[in-house]
Design a protein around this motif. Structure first.
Motif, short mmCIF file in Angstrom:
data_model
loop_
_atom_site.label_atom_id
_atom_site.label_comp_id
_atom_site.label_asym_id
_atom_site.label_seq_id
_atom_site.Cartn_x
_atom_site.Cartn_y
_atom_site.Cartn_z
N MET A 106 0.87 -1.38 -0.46
CA MET A 106 -0.17 0.23 0.16
C MET A 106 0.92 1.25 -0.15
O MET A 106 1.66 1.46 0.84
CB MET A 106 -1.09 -0.11 1.60
CG MET A 106 -1.78 1.20 0.91
SD MET A 106 -3.28 0.70 1.89
CE MET A 106 -4.54 1.77 2.03
N LYS A 107 0.89 2.11 -1.14
CA LYS A 107 1.52 3.66 -1.02
C LYS A 107 0.59 4.33 -0.80
O LYS A 107 -0.45 4.89 -1.08
CB LYS A 107 1.95 3.13 -2.34
CG LYS A 107 3.52 2.58 -2.48
CD LYS A 107 3.59 2.96 -3.65
CE LYS A 107 4.72 4.04 -4.49
NZ LYS A 107 5.07 3.44 -5.76
N VAL A 108 1.03 5.60 0.39
CA VAL A 108 0.32 6.71 -0.11
C VAL A 108 1.46 8.38 -0.21
O VAL A 108 2.36 7.84 0.33
CB VAL A 108 -0.21 6.47 1.58
CG1 VAL A 108 -1.03 5.90 2.24
CG2 VAL A 108 1.18 6.91 2.38
N ALA A 109 0.82 9.51 0.04
CA ALA A 109 1.24 10.42 -0.64
C ALA A 109 0.86 11.11 0.61
O ALA A 109 -0.30 11.39 0.79
CB ALA A 109 0.99 10.37 -2.02
N VAL A 110 2.34 12.43 1.03
CA VAL A 110 1.64 13.24 1.83
C VAL A 110 2.86 14.65 1.74
O VAL A 110 3.54 14.42 1.33
CB VAL A 110 2.04 13.09 3.14
CG1 VAL A 110 1.13 14.31 4.72
CG2 VAL A 110 1.93 12.28 3.84
N PRO A 111 1.71 16.09 1.64
CA PRO A 111 2.33 17.06 0.58
C PRO A 111 3.58 18.09 2.15
O PRO A 111 3.16 17.46 2.93
CB PRO A 111 1.55 17.55 0.92
CG PRO A 111 -0.21 17.69 1.23
CD PRO A 111 -0.35 16.20 1.18
N ALA A 112 4.29 18.02 1.59
CA ALA A 112 5.31 18.80 2.67
C ALA A 112 6.21 19.52 2.06
O ALA A 112 6.20 19.97 0.97
CB ALA A 112 6.34 16.91 2.30
N ASP A 113 6.35 20.11 3.14
CA ASP A 113 7.50 21.56 2.75
C ASP A 113 8.83 21.16 3.15
O ASP A 113 9.34 21.71 2.30
CB ASP A 113 7.36 22.35 4.06
CG ASP A 113 5.99 23.22 4.36
OD1 ASP A 113 5.36 23.61 3.39
OD2 ASP A 113 5.24 22.92 5.33
N VAL A 114 9.17 20.08 3.35
CA VAL A 114 10.69 20.04 3.25
C VAL A 114 10.95 18.42 3.37
O VAL A 114 9.73 17.99 3.84
CB VAL A 114 11.65 20.86 4.79
CG1 VAL A 114 11.48 22.41 4.45
CG2 VAL A 114 10.94 20.12 5.75
N LYS A 115 11.88 17.97 2.96
CA LYS A 115 12.38 16.74 2.93
C LYS A 115 12.83 15.85 4.34
O LYS A 115 13.63 15.73 4.49
CB LYS A 115 13.60 16.45 1.92
CG LYS A 115 13.29 16.60 0.13
CD LYS A 115 14.74 16.30 -0.26
CE LYS A 115 14.75 16.08 -1.95
NZ LYS A 115 15.65 16.67 -2.49
N SER A 116 11.89 15.91 5.17
CA SER A 116 11.97 15.33 5.92
C SER A 116 11.29 15.29 6.98
O SER A 116 9.28 15.18 6.97
CB SER A 116 13.11 16.63 7.40
OG SER A 116 12.49 16.08 8.87
N LEU A 117 11.47 13.26 7.76
CA LEU A 117 9.47 13.11 7.86
C LEU A 117 9.27 13.49 9.62
O LEU A 117 7.63 13.31 10.24
CB LEU A 117 9.70 11.30 8.72
CG LEU A 117 10.00 10.30 7.51
CD1 LEU A 117 10.74 9.32 7.65
CD2 LEU A 117 9.11 10.48 6.48
N GLU A 118 9.86 14.05 9.66
CA GLU A 118 9.78 15.35 11.47
C GLU A 118 9.29 16.42 10.88
O GLU A 118 9.12 17.17 12.42
CB GLU A 118 11.14 15.25 11.80
CG GLU A 118 12.36 13.80 12.17
CD GLU A 118 11.21 12.64 13.25
OE1 GLU A 118 10.42 13.19 13.07
OE2 GLU A 118 11.52 12.05 11.87
N THR A 119 9.54 16.71 9.84
CA THR A 119 8.31 18.51 9.09
C THR A 119 7.25 17.72 9.83
O THR A 119 6.19 17.32 9.23
CB THR A 119 8.86 19.36 8.51
OG1 THR A 119 8.18 18.37 7.05
CG2 THR A 119 10.51 19.23 8.32
N ALA A 120 5.65 19.29 9.98
CA ALA A 120 4.62 19.51 10.07
C ALA A 120 4.43 19.25 8.08
O ALA A 120 5.20 19.22 7.31
CB ALA A 120 3.90 20.49 10.14
N VAL A 121 3.05 18.36 7.56
CA VAL A 121 2.68 18.71 6.90
C VAL A 121 2.51 19.92 5.93
O VAL A 121 1.68 20.67 6.55
CB VAL A 121 0.68 17.92 6.67
CG1 VAL A 121 0.45 17.52 5.18
CG2 VAL A 121 1.63 16.09 7.57
N CYS A 122 2.69 19.85 4.55
CA CYS A 122 2.34 21.02 3.84
C CYS A 122 0.75 21.59 3.95
O CYS A 122 0.20 20.81 3.28
CB CYS A 122 3.34 20.60 2.41
SG CYS A 122 2.76 22.32 1.52
#
Lengths: 124, 287
Positions: free
Chosen positions: A1-17
């Motif tokens: 199963m593949k999911v996508a999430v919008p991101a401001d920077v390339k880090s898993l520790e940042t908030a969703v864009c």
């Protein structure tokens, strides 16, 4: 199963864009292999129709779900036509959202907004 | 002689000036290209109005011809197309009706349908012909309506084009056929900023131009200082006067209500005619 999430920077520790169509990156995560990759979003710089272009890019990634704080009408139409589920993300880090999703704690996105394309001055 | 009246912001007096210049010229055309908010007709109250529809061609997919090559999707600059589930999706609300997808499709898998986006009305107010472009609410692309207005202008006679505010491509479309651009500028720092933007635009199009200083107050006028520094002719000034604002807000035509204002616009028109003929002579001698 593949999911996508919008991101401001390339880090898993940042908030969703906050923006779907104009997010600089998308996190693509495979829940089976636990592999995360960040892809650039060329639609972030487009004059208009960013939502449609971004949705096309994500559909081409053969996703099963998109996690996003909100979504415009045109982008939602593209994603829904491809049979991809749309979930409402939490105002937490990307990692926390992935965890919540895999535990079944995220809800389907209820509200689709009209889109901002008439206010972006793209025809100017 | 086609004179476009423009400014970098709304509310600086474009419509007021264009309307009154047309009245001063007596036999003239007033062309409202401010298609998102055409309001010149409120002053002229034209009669014998004829309305024509402005339409654009929107692509429709002939599904059985599409092979899924996606050439149309990658061509569309406005991202109005997507290819999902072996099918092209078309988003009409962001389509700019450029026809590009129809041209690039190797399978001829598109046909076009007509969609109305606005109207052009032509009427008469005495000896003045009033042409108005009116974009339908919710439409994002006013250029085809502006083009229809401009196409109605004859080669001869005096025409005053009321441009949209700002420096967008709508403004560019409205000035393309103009012989001269009259820049209406307010006497504030904000007015100057907008003047500089619109000045850059008319230079880009190499249009002869001059400045009309509006709402002039005592003391320093940043727009006037700029005009002097840039050697732009100041073709007239209108004082800041609440009675002008009041008449205008009542939908009255200044030049018909006040002898001094009638004179002001007559003098301005004379000056503009001199400027236009001076530029024509220069262009003529270059040929």
């Amino acid at each position: 199963m593949k999911v996508a999430v919008p991101a401001d920077v390339k880090s898993l520790e940042t908030a969703v864009c906050r923006s779907f169509g104009r997010a600089p990156y998308y996190l693509i995560h495979d829940l089976q292999t636990n592999i995360s990759v960040f892809i650039e979003n060329p639609a972030a710089r487009s004059q208009g129709g960013a939502g449609v272009q971004a949705a096309q890019i994500l559909v081409d990634q053969q996703l099963d779900a998109v996690l996003t704080p909100r979504l415009g009408r045109n982008a939602a139409e593209v994603i829904q036509a491809a049979g991809i589920q749309i979930y409402q993300s939490m105002n937490r880090s990307l990692r926390e959202n992935l965890d919540a999703f895999s535990e079944g704690k995220l809800n389907l996105l209820q509200e689709i907004h009209a889109g901002f394309h008439r206010h972006g001055g793209h025809s100017k | 002689m086609k004179i476009a009246v423009l400014s970098g912001k709304g509310g600086s007096g474009k419509t007021m000036v264009a309307v009154n210049l047309a009245v001063a010229a007596q036999r003239a055309i007033y062309a409202d290209c401010d298609v998102e908010a055409p309001n010149g007709h409120l002053f002229f109250k034209p009669s014998r109005v004829l309305t024509t529809s402005v339409t654009v061609q929107i692509p429709q997919l002939i599904r059985e011809r599409c092979t899924g090559c996606r050439k149309c999707v990658s061509f569309c600059r406005f991202n109005a197309l997507a290819y999902i589930n072996q099918q092209v999706m078309i988003f009409e609300d962001i389509c700019h009706a450029c026809g590009g997808c129809v041209l690039v499709c190797p399978e001829e898998a598109f046909h076009e349908t007509t969609r109305e986006i606005g109207k052009v009305t032509v009427g008469a107010a005495g000896s003045i012909r009033v042409i108005s472009g009116d974009l339908n609410p919710g439409e994002s692309e006013g250029i085809p309506v502006i083009r229809s207005v401009i196409n109605q202008l004859p080669g001869q006679g005096k025409a005053f084009i009321d441009s949209p505010p700002g420096t967008s491509c709508s403004v560019m479309e409205s000035v393309r056929q103009a012989d001269y651009c009259l820049l209406v500028a307010e006497s504030t720092v904000f007015g100057l900023h907008n003047l500089m933007m619109v000045h850059e635009l008319v230079q880009l199009f190499q249009k002869p131009h001059g400045i009309l200083l509006n709402k002039c107050l005592e003391g320093e006028n940043p727009s006037e200082t700029y005009a002097r520094e840039q050697h732009i002719p100041i073709v007239g000034r209108i004082p800041y006067d609440t009675s002008i604002g009041r008449l205008n807000a009542q939908g009255k035509i200044l030049a018909q209500e006040d002898r001094n204002l009638e004179k002001l616009f007559a003098v301005l028109l004379e000056r503009l005619e001199e400027e236009v003929s001076r530029h024509e002579t220069v262009v003529g001698s270059q040929r």
